[in-house]
Motif scaffolding. Structure first.
Motif, PDB file in Angstrom:
ATOM      1  N   VAL A   1      -9.203  -9.993 -11.515  1.00 42.23           N
ATOM      2  CA  VAL A   1      -8.274 -11.039 -11.104  1.00 42.23           C
ATOM      3  C   VAL A   1      -6.867 -10.641 -11.514  1.00 42.23           C
ATOM      4  N   ASN A   2      -5.874 -11.295 -10.939  1.00 43.13           N
ATOM      5  CA  ASN A   2      -4.487 -10.991 -11.247  1.00 43.13           C
ATOM      6  C   ASN A   2      -4.197 -11.240 -12.722  1.00 43.13           C
ATOM      7  N   TYR A   3      -3.543 -10.269 -13.347  1.00 47.95           N
ATOM      8  CA  TYR A   3      -3.167 -10.348 -14.757  1.00 47.95           C
ATOM      9  C   TYR A   3      -4.378 -10.564 -15.664  1.00 47.95           C
ATOM     10  N   ALA A   4      -5.490  -9.922 -15.349  1.00 47.89           N
ATOM     11  CA  ALA A   4      -6.669 -10.025 -16.219  1.00 47.89           C
ATOM     12  C   ALA A   4      -6.324  -9.450 -17.591  1.00 47.89           C
ATOM     13  N   PRO A   5      -6.618 -10.178 -18.674  1.00 49.13           N
ATOM     14  CA  PRO A   5      -6.248  -9.697 -20.019  1.00 49.13           C
ATOM     15  C   PRO A   5      -7.176  -8.583 -20.486  1.00 49.13           C
TER      16      PRO A   5
ATOM     17  N   PRO B   1     -10.955  -3.249 -19.914  1.00 43.98           N
ATOM     18  CA  PRO B   1     -10.726  -2.656 -21.247  1.00 43.98           C
ATOM     19  C   PRO B   1      -9.291  -2.782 -21.737  1.00 43.98           C
ATOM     20  N   PHE B   2      -8.300  -2.589 -20.850  1.00 42.65           N
ATOM     21  CA  PHE B   2      -6.899  -2.770 -21.245  1.00 42.65           C
ATOM     22  C   PHE B   2      -6.155  -3.638 -20.241  1.00 42.65           C
ATOM     23  N   GLY B   3      -6.861  -4.507 -19.571  1.00 41.06           N
ATOM     24  CA  GLY B   3      -6.224  -5.474 -18.705  1.00 41.06           C
ATOM     25  C   GLY B   3      -5.962  -4.957 -17.304  1.00 41.06           C
ATOM     26  N   ALA B   4      -5.338  -5.813 -16.493  1.00 40.37           N
ATOM     27  CA  ALA B   4      -5.022  -5.503 -15.099  1.00 40.37           C
ATOM     28  C   ALA B   4      -3.597  -5.949 -14.805  1.00 40.37           C
TER      29      ALA B   4
ATOM     30  N   LYS C   1      -0.655  -7.316 -11.721  1.00 42.51           N
ATOM     31  CA  LYS C   1      -0.620  -8.517 -10.890  1.00 42.51           C
ATOM     32  C   LYS C   1      -1.476  -8.394  -9.644  1.00 42.51           C
ATOM     33  N   TRP C   2      -1.868  -7.168  -9.283  1.00 39.63           N
ATOM     34  CA  TRP C   2      -2.731  -6.964  -8.121  1.00 39.63           C
ATOM     35  C   TRP C   2      -4.198  -6.809  -8.507  1.00 39.63           C
ATOM     36  N   GLY C   3      -4.512  -6.810  -9.794  1.00 39.58           N
ATOM     37  CA  GLY C   3      -5.881  -6.625 -10.236  1.00 39.58           C
ATOM     38  C   GLY C   3      -6.277  -5.179 -10.419  1.00 39.58           C
ATOM     39  N   HIS C   4      -5.304  -4.252 -10.474  1.00 39.52           N
ATOM     40  CA  HIS C   4      -5.601  -2.831 -10.686  1.00 39.52           C
ATOM     41  C   HIS C   4      -5.878  -2.574 -12.164  1.00 39.52           C
ATOM     42  N   ASP C   5      -6.818  -1.694 -12.432  1.00 41.38           N
ATOM     43  CA  ASP C   5      -7.174  -1.330 -13.801  1.00 41.38           C
ATOM     44  C   ASP C   5      -6.006  -0.588 -14.450  1.00 41.38           C
ATOM     45  N   ILE C   6      -5.518  -1.098 -15.596  1.00 39.15           N
ATOM     46  CA  ILE C   6      -4.365  -0.502 -16.265  1.00 39.15           C
ATOM     47  C   ILE C   6      -4.680   0.887 -16.792  1.00 39.15           C
ATOM     48  N   VAL C   7      -5.905   1.125 -17.270  1.00 38.31           N
ATOM     49  CA  VAL C   7      -6.266   2.446 -17.797  1.00 38.31           C
ATOM     50  C   VAL C   7      -6.196   3.493 -16.690  1.00 38.31           C
ATOM     51  N   LYS C   8      -6.811   3.205 -15.549  1.00 36.07           N
ATOM     52  CA  LYS C   8      -6.764   4.151 -14.434  1.00 36.07           C
ATOM     53  C   LYS C   8      -5.333   4.317 -13.921  1.00 36.07           C
TER      54      LYS C   8
END
Length: 346
Positions: free
Chosen positions: A62-66, A125-128, A130-137
């Motif tokens: 989801v958008n801004y997933a923690p 693991p490290f959130g997302a 605003k578009w729901g993209h994985d921050i780690v990737k």
């Protein structure tokens, strides 16, 4: 040898790079920094081949997933659940027929290799973003762009500065005056204005454009230092000995002198890599950086400034931490390599 007097074999004297590698291996901090730099370069290679971070554009949360260690946000978790099917309506005679058609369409899409969108994750693991993209990737993929820009642009700038400095310092005269005129023109204009001027002339966006912009405007620092080194070394005894045996000018410049001044080029490259990674952030912020659809640490920091107002700090932390770790490790390794290559240091 049998049948002859024994011949005493003299071991060859170790060269400059062999001695430098021995001194470098004795420095634990340098080897640890080298391991970190190699880890980042390995991530760039794996990301370029698609083995890691291949699906960074997938909206998996989801958008801004923690981040997972913060726990799910109840409001975001509610949005991630699929909507419950509506109860049958007695006043809608076509409702059952429409449901059958939707099921047939989804089955056909699955048969053609298309997946039906599943429930999005409430945490990563490290959130997302605003578009729901994985921050780690996204950080790994962004590192590919930023590291390539920093390394290649620094290599271009140092190569140009070394070539121009060698020609200017070794030959002197008219050649020196010509290159000094170019140096004066480039340094008379503020660096940011020079970068924007070259960007406006090229009028394209992309990684190659950023490399050309930074490489063509960053050669002045290496040129000034390399010119001074070549002026100093061209009168040394070993260069005169090379001239006495008939060595050409190019051989004296790049075979005899360059190994003794290579530590200067390495230090300049380490400084420029750090500066160019930061410059990519500025160019992306001003609209001259990577195009839409390409992620970099600069574009991540540009997005994070708006997210930070909303209290979503994890994209900023991921990009800044990765950049700080790489810059620190690269600087420490370059300093240790400079000391190992400097012939004046024991």
């Amino acid at each position: 040898m049998t049948g002859a007097d024994p011949v005493q074999l003299h071991a060859a004297s170790p060269g400059l790079w062999t001695l430098a590698w021995r001194r470098l291996r004795a420095d634990r901090m340098a080897m640890a920094s080298l391991a970190v730099v190699c880890l980042f370069l390995l991530s760039v290679l794996l990301s370029a081949t698609g083995l890691v971070a291949a699906g960074w554009e997938d909206e998996v949360a989801v958008n801004y997933a923690p981040p997972a260690f913060m726990g799910p946000d109840t409001a975001l978790a509610a949005l991630s659940q699929p909507a419950a099917p509506a109860p049958p309506n007695a006043f809608d005679p076509l409702g059952s027929d429409i449901a059958v058609l939707k099921a047939a369409i989804e089955e056909n899409a699955a048969r053609q290799g298309k997946t039906v969108q599943a429930a999005k994750a409430a945490t990563l693991p490290f959130g997302a973003d605003k578009w729901g993209h994985d921050i780690v990737k996204k950080t790994i993929k962004g590192g590919q762009t930023s590291i390539v820009v920093g390394l290649v642009a620094a290599l271009v700038a140092v190569a140009l500065g070394t070539l121009f400095g060698a020609l200017s310092g070794f030959y002197g005269g008219v050649v020196d005056d010509l290159f000094n005129w170019f140096y004066s023109v480039f340094t008379a204009i503020p660096s940011i204005l020079m970068i924007l001027t070259v960007a406006a002339v090229l009028q394209t966006r992309g990684v190659l454009t950023i490399v050309l912009i930074l490489g063509l405007t960053g050669w002045t620092g290496p040129y000034r230092l390399m010119r001074a080194e070549y002026i100093k070394h061209k009168a040394r005894e070993y260069v005169m000995a090379a001239d006495a045996i008939g060595a050409s000018g190019w051989r004296k410049m790049f075979v005899h002198i360059f190994p003794n001044v290579s530590h200067v080029a390495l230090v300049q490259m380490s400084i420029l890599v750090v500066g160019f990674i930061k410059a990519e952030v500025i160019l992306s912020f001003l609209g001259f950086g990577v195009p839409v659809g390409v992620v970099s640490w600069g574009s991540m920091l540009n997005e994070a400034q708006n997210e930070l107002i909303l209290g979503k700090w994890w994209q900023l932390a991921a990009a800044a931490s990765a950049m700080a770790l790489l810059v620190t490790a690269f600087s420490l390794f370059a300093d240790a390599l400079r000391d190992a290559l400097d012939p004046k240091l024991k």
